[in-house]
Design a protein around this motif. Structure first.
Motif, PDB file in Angstrom:
ATOM      1  N   ARG A   9       7.087   4.597   8.019  1.00  0.00           N
ATOM      2  CA  ARG A   9       6.959   3.468   8.929  1.00  0.00           C
ATOM      3  C   ARG A   9       5.538   3.316   9.455  1.00  0.00           C
ATOM      4  NH1 ARG A   9       9.836   4.128  13.598  1.00  0.00           N
ATOM      5  NH2 ARG A   9       9.838   6.350  13.344  1.00  0.00           N
ATOM      6  N   HIS A  10       4.708   4.334   9.287  1.00  0.00           N
ATOM      7  CA  HIS A  10       3.364   4.279   9.853  1.00  0.00           C
ATOM      8  C   HIS A  10       2.269   4.043   8.827  1.00  0.00           C
ATOM      9  CE1 HIS A  10       4.756   5.131  13.790  1.00  0.00           C
ATOM     10  NE2 HIS A  10       5.200   6.334  13.496  1.00  0.00           N
ATOM     11  N   LEU A  12       1.384   1.290   7.284  1.00  0.00           N
ATOM     12  CA  LEU A  12       0.633   0.071   7.584  1.00  0.00           C
ATOM     13  C   LEU A  12      -0.156   0.214   8.876  1.00  0.00           C
ATOM     14  CD1 LEU A  12      -0.036  -2.809   6.815  1.00  0.00           C
ATOM     15  CD2 LEU A  12       1.984  -3.567   8.035  1.00  0.00           C
ATOM     16  N   THR A  91      -2.232  -2.330  17.837  1.00  0.00           N
ATOM     17  CA  THR A  91      -1.809  -1.331  16.860  1.00  0.00           C
ATOM     18  C   THR A  91      -1.465  -0.017  17.543  1.00  0.00           C
ATOM     19  OG1 THR A  91      -3.268  -2.358  15.221  1.00  0.00           O
ATOM     20  CG2 THR A  91      -2.449  -0.157  14.720  1.00  0.00           C
ATOM     21  N   THR A 122       0.030  -6.433  10.656  1.00  0.00           N
ATOM     22  CA  THR A 122       0.468  -5.568  11.748  1.00  0.00           C
ATOM     23  C   THR A 122       1.520  -6.261  12.605  1.00  0.00           C
ATOM     24  OG1 THR A 122      -1.778  -4.645  11.727  1.00  0.00           O
ATOM     25  CG2 THR A 122      -0.361  -4.021  13.551  1.00  0.00           C
ATOM     26  N   ASN A 125       4.746  -5.838  10.878  1.00  0.00           N
ATOM     27  CA  ASN A 125       5.289  -4.516  11.139  1.00  0.00           C
ATOM     28  C   ASN A 125       5.966  -4.468  12.508  1.00  0.00           C
ATOM     29  OD1 ASN A 125       4.890  -1.610  12.341  1.00  0.00           O
ATOM     30  ND2 ASN A 125       4.825  -1.348  10.115  1.00  0.00           N
ATOM     31  N   GLN A 129       9.842  -3.611  13.432  1.00  0.00           N
ATOM     32  CA  GLN A 129      10.293  -2.609  14.396  1.00  0.00           C
ATOM     33  C   GLN A 129      11.268  -3.213  15.405  1.00  0.00           C
ATOM     34  OE1 GLN A 129       7.536   0.158  16.204  1.00  0.00           O
ATOM     35  NE2 GLN A 129       5.999  -0.236  14.634  1.00  0.00           N
ATOM     36  N   ALA A 136       9.425 -11.058  10.305  1.00  0.00           N
ATOM     37  CA  ALA A 136       8.544 -10.100   9.637  1.00  0.00           C
ATOM     38  C   ALA A 136       8.160 -10.612   8.251  1.00  0.00           C
ATOM     39  CB  ALA A 136       9.219  -8.741   9.533  1.00  0.00           C
ATOM     40  N   LEU A 140       4.330 -11.553   7.180  1.00  0.00           N
ATOM     41  CA  LEU A 140       3.756 -10.745   6.107  1.00  0.00           C
ATOM     42  C   LEU A 140       3.367 -11.614   4.909  1.00  0.00           C
ATOM     43  CD1 LEU A 140       6.174  -7.703   6.347  1.00  0.00           C
ATOM     44  CD2 LEU A 140       3.698  -7.614   6.710  1.00  0.00           C
ATOM     45  N   ASP A 156       5.781  -3.027   3.523  1.00  0.00           N
ATOM     46  CA  ASP A 156       6.506  -3.521   4.693  1.00  0.00           C
ATOM     47  C   ASP A 156       7.340  -4.748   4.345  1.00  0.00           C
ATOM     48  OD1 ASP A 156       5.717  -1.579   6.455  1.00  0.00           O
ATOM     49  OD2 ASP A 156       4.979  -2.983   7.963  1.00  0.00           O
ATOM     50  N   ASN A 159      10.403  -3.550   2.748  1.00  0.00           N
ATOM     51  CA  ASN A 159      11.320  -2.985   3.739  1.00  0.00           C
ATOM     52  C   ASN A 159      12.090  -4.065   4.490  1.00  0.00           C
ATOM     53  OD1 ASN A 159      10.420  -0.458   3.029  1.00  0.00           O
ATOM     54  ND2 ASN A 159       9.048  -0.230   4.786  1.00  0.00           N
TER      55      ASN A 159
END
Length: 294
Positions: A9-10, A12, A91, A122, A125, A129, A136, A140, A156, A159
């Motif tokens: 998950r981190h 990006l 971020t 970002t 992302n 979350q 998202a 994106l 992402d 996902n």
């Protein structure tokens, strides 16, 4: 990777912190503390603000968030018209899973620099979350229209499609990430997650074995392989590999953590069956707590 596993998950967010400084290089200052002088003009203040963002990135790399946050906030005050300061602060909020303030700050960055794809990535992302998967995808895709070959953003996107159960779109996004960066193992790993949910256990197993060839120290594909082998009746091998995976990172012994890493219902059910065996019950009972470095 030095006994250190990067949460998928981190990916990006880590990339985003680096990108935040690329859009406009700041002068390098030897200290973060502002010197006392009553005659600083606006350009000098902005330079100091941008320089602080470099300090923030370094502090985040050492997980010194208590020092990073005040510097990041000060940077936005010194250079409020520079997108980099808001981008880094946003971020940083996301890395600490403070999603709402992160989105608010990132929108300020986007307003200042709508041409910066990294801000959109970002933001995407952040919406992921928050569970707003359609948003998202939208953000994106907008970023990818500006910078199409960005593996972390494509990951992402995959996902988000996965959470929307749009498996073909998810696989396409993951494949594009792999095309852009052949060694980008999280995308290959997640294709395996989808294939397992589709009942393609043998194919998923091959995907995870390919991931191990890329990085033999990653616990997630090792545990997934263990579950698949156990499901196929290869009990002893499955149990052994599961223990090896959990010795690398004990977080993978927690079902909630697996769900956060996008393991599907079938894989979770089969993992629970593996964890319920007497051998694994004892292993899970004696696992050390997760390291702060993970």
């Amino acid at each position: 990777m030095e006994k250190f596993t990067v949460s998928k998950r981190h990916w990006l967010l880590l990339w985003g912190l680096q990108l935040g400084l690329a859009g406009g290089a700041a002068p390098v200052f030897s200290q973060a503390v502002l010197p006392y002088t009553p005659n600083l003009d606006q350009q000098q203040l902005e330079d100091q603000g941008l320089a602080l963002t470099e300090d923030v990135v370094q502090l985040v790399r050492f997980q010194q968030y208590d020092l990073a946050f005040p510097r990041a906030k000060l940077a936005t005050q010194l250079a409020p018209e520079q997108f980099q300061t808001w981008f880094i602060l946003g971020t940083l909020y996301l890395q600490q899973e403070e999603v709402e303030p992160g989105i608010t700050v990132l929108k300020k960055a986007e307003a200042l620099a709508p041409e910066e794809a990294g801000i959109k990535f970002t933001l995407g992302n952040a919406y992921f979350q928050k569970g707003q998967y359609d948003q998202a995808v939208e953000v994106l895709l907008a970023g990818l229209a500006q910078r199409p070959d960005t593996p972390a953003a494509l990951f992402d996107l995959g996902n988000a499609y996965l959470k929307l159960v749009k498996y073909p779109d998810a696989v396409t996004a993951y494949q594009k990430a792999l095309k852009a960066e052949e060694q980008f193992w999280p995308a290959l790993n997640n294709i395996g997650l989808i294939e397992y949910e589709q009942g393609k256990i043998d194919t998923a197993l091959k995907r995870w074995q390919e991931v191990i060839k890329i990085d033999s120290e990653q616990p997630e594909p090792q545990l997934a392989i263990a579950v698949a082998l156990y499901k196929q009746g290869k009990t002893e091998e499955g149990l052994r590999k599961a223990q090896d995976a959990l010795n690398l990172d004990s977080r993978y012994g927690e079902i909630d953590f697996l769900v956060k890493n996008l393991w599907g219902e079938q894989l979770i059910a089969d993992t629970k069956a593996l964890f319920a065996t007497p051998t694994m019950v004892e292993v899970l009972r004696t696992l050390p707590p997760p390291s702060d470095d993970l």
